[in-house]
Design an enzyme around this catalytic site. Structure first.
Site, short mmCIF file in Angstrom:
data_model
loop_
_atom_site.label_atom_id
_atom_site.label_comp_id
_atom_site.label_asym_id
_atom_site.label_seq_id
_atom_site.Cartn_x
_atom_site.Cartn_y
_atom_site.Cartn_z
N ARG A 280 -3.75 -4.62 7.20
CA ARG A 280 -4.82 -5.19 8.02
C ARG A 280 -6.07 -4.33 8.07
O ARG A 280 -7.14 -4.82 8.45
CB ARG A 280 -4.32 -5.41 9.44
CG ARG A 280 -3.26 -6.46 9.48
CD ARG A 280 -2.77 -6.70 10.86
NE ARG A 280 -1.86 -7.84 10.86
CZ ARG A 280 -1.32 -8.33 11.94
NH1 ARG A 280 -1.60 -7.83 13.10
NH2 ARG A 280 -0.50 -9.35 11.87
N MET B 88 -1.61 3.54 8.11
CA MET B 88 -1.87 2.64 6.99
C MET B 88 -1.33 1.25 7.31
O MET B 88 -0.22 1.11 7.84
CB MET B 88 -1.23 3.17 5.72
CG MET B 88 -1.97 4.34 5.16
SD MET B 88 -1.35 4.78 3.53
CE MET B 88 -2.26 6.29 3.27
N LYS C 156 6.37 2.20 11.69
CA LYS C 156 5.13 1.68 12.28
C LYS C 156 5.41 0.39 13.06
O LYS C 156 4.88 0.19 14.14
CB LYS C 156 4.10 1.43 11.19
CG LYS C 156 2.84 0.84 11.75
CD LYS C 156 1.72 0.94 10.77
CE LYS C 156 0.55 0.13 11.28
NZ LYS C 156 0.83 -1.30 11.21
N ASP C 157 6.28 -0.47 12.50
CA ASP C 157 6.68 -1.68 13.22
C ASP C 157 7.90 -1.32 14.07
O ASP C 157 9.03 -1.70 13.76
CB ASP C 157 7.00 -2.80 12.22
CG ASP C 157 5.77 -3.25 11.47
OD1 ASP C 157 4.78 -3.63 12.13
OD2 ASP C 157 5.75 -3.20 10.23
N GLN D 161 10.08 -4.06 15.58
CA GLN D 161 10.83 -4.73 14.50
C GLN D 161 12.06 -3.91 14.12
O GLN D 161 13.16 -4.44 13.94
CB GLN D 161 9.92 -4.93 13.30
CG GLN D 161 10.66 -5.40 12.05
CD GLN D 161 9.72 -5.84 10.95
OE1 GLN D 161 9.17 -6.92 10.99
NE2 GLN D 161 9.53 -5.00 9.94
N HIS E 71 4.13 1.36 2.01
CA HIS E 71 5.31 0.66 1.45
C HIS E 71 5.95 1.50 0.33
O HIS E 71 7.18 1.59 0.24
CB HIS E 71 4.90 -0.69 0.84
CG HIS E 71 4.38 -1.69 1.83
ND1 HIS E 71 3.06 -2.01 1.92
CD2 HIS E 71 5.03 -2.44 2.75
CE1 HIS E 71 2.90 -2.92 2.86
NE2 HIS E 71 4.07 -3.20 3.39
N HIS F 105 0.86 -1.19 0.00
CA HIS F 105 0.00 0.00 0.00
C HIS F 105 0.90 1.24 0.00
O HIS F 105 2.15 1.12 -0.04
CB HIS F 105 -0.95 -0.02 1.20
CG HIS F 105 -0.27 -0.21 2.52
ND1 HIS F 105 0.53 0.75 3.10
CD2 HIS F 105 -0.23 -1.27 3.36
CE1 HIS F 105 0.99 0.31 4.25
NE2 HIS F 105 0.56 -0.94 4.42
N GLY G 129 9.77 0.48 7.91
CA GLY G 129 8.79 1.44 8.40
C GLY G 129 8.86 1.59 9.91
O GLY G 129 9.08 0.62 10.63
O1 PAF Z 1 7.72 -5.95 8.00
C1 PAF Z 1 7.59 -6.92 7.22
O2 PAF Z 1 6.88 -6.88 6.23
C2 PAF Z 1 8.34 -8.22 7.54
O3 PAF Z 1 8.38 -8.46 8.91
C3 PAF Z 1 9.74 -8.27 6.93
C4 PAF Z 1 10.66 -7.20 7.51
C5 PAF Z 1 9.66 -8.10 5.42
C6 PAF Z 1 10.38 -9.63 7.22
O4 PAF Z 1 9.62 -10.67 6.70
#
Ligand code: PAF
Length: 282
Positions: free
Chosen positions: A190, A187, A152-153, A156, A38, A35, A150
């Site tokens: 989900r 955004m 947002k995560d 991560q 990204h 989306h 991003g």
């Molecule tokens: O954020 C994501 O879309 C996933 O966790 C990633 C970083 C591509 C790893 O699969």
């Protein structure tokens, strides 16, 4: 025209040729169903590098046994079109066999200690091991100079920064801002699963994050803010996983402390789990 590559040899040959020409390579890893959020990461990579690779790989090792890997939305044609429009040069589409030559159950695993046990890691055990495992492989495959993730995560991003520093990966990590709908909802792939009623409730999360920031600035103690935020989410119809204030490394700030902070929320609305965060200076 975007080049779609599904063989590692071909990807390597393309990257080697670019590097021979002195070009800097940017990389945006994704799981597809792309989306505008990204595409903004692709544009950020383009501004800082000469050539951009995006990967689409729905990674089985980051899904828990109760999370349906099989149902994850796959939209390959729309993804390729959007990536092309955003100016991506290569779409890397590895198969599960190319990613995990010994099979996903016999793969060498990565584990980032500490920060993966809390927040999303607490409710999704093993999730960040799967993310660290696949990102390590993707970094080895693509050999980019810059990788964009991003904000947002948020957790991560913290896990990947830890991984890159600890293993001395020769790659710069850049963070892309969260893109929002006009009403403030972050955004996310989900959001399409929200009912009309829940879609109207969902932007409450963004307003709550702002209220948590304002309460900290007003001198309220952290635990009090977190308790009120949790109750607020329940009253609005969410089932919260967490609503917390943390430092960027996800440690707990002391009341009244200065410096950079982040408010983080994860909550279920119907069957959809939403996450969002807001960075601010204390
Ligand atoms: O954020 C994501 O879309 C996933 O966790 C990633 C970083 C591509 C790893 O699969």
């Amino acid at each position: 025209m975007i080049e779609v590559v599904d063989q590692l040899d071909a990807l390597r040959a393309r990257i080697v040729a670019w590097k021979r020409d002195g070009l800097r390579v940017g990389f945006v890893p994704t799981m597809g169903n792309l989306h505008a959020g990204h595409f903004s990461l692709i544009e950020l990579a383009r501004r800082h590098t000469d050539k951009v690779v995006a990967s689409v790989f729905v990674n089985p090792t980051q899904f828990g046994p109760n999370e349906d890997f099989g149902c994850y939305p796959r939209t390959p044609d729309a993804d390729a079109e959007g990536l092309q429009a955003a100016g991506c040069n290569v779409l890397w589409l590895p198969s599960v066999g190319a990613m995990y030559p010994y099979g996903a159950d016999h793969a060498v695993q990565m584990h980032v200690p500490g920060i993966t046990d809390t927040l999303d890691g607490a409710s999704r055990p093993g999730h960040f091991d799967g993310v660290a495992t696949v990102v390590t492989r993707l970094f080895n495959q693509v050999q980019a100079d810059v990788a964009v993730f991003g904000c947002k995560d948020y957790q991560q991003l913290a896990v990947i920064r830890y991984l890159v520093r600890d293993l001395a990966f020769p790659i710069e990590i850049m963070a892309g801002d969260t893109l929002r709908e006009a009403d403030g909802l972050a955004m996310s792939s989900r959001n399409q699963y929200l009912s009309a009623e829940n879609r109207a409730i969902a932007p409450t999360i963004h307003r709550l994050l702002q209220a948590m920031r304002d309460a900290w600035h007003a001198g309220m103690p952290r635990e009090g803010i977190e308790a009120i935020a949790d109750q607020f989410l329940r009253t609005a119809g969410f089932v919260p996983d967490y609503a917390v204030l943390r430092r960027p490394d996800l440690s707990e700030p002391m009341d009244g402390e200065g410096g950079a902070l982040v408010a983080l929320v994860a909550a279920r609305l119907g069957t959809t789990r939403l996450i969002d965060n807001l960075e601010f200076d204390a």
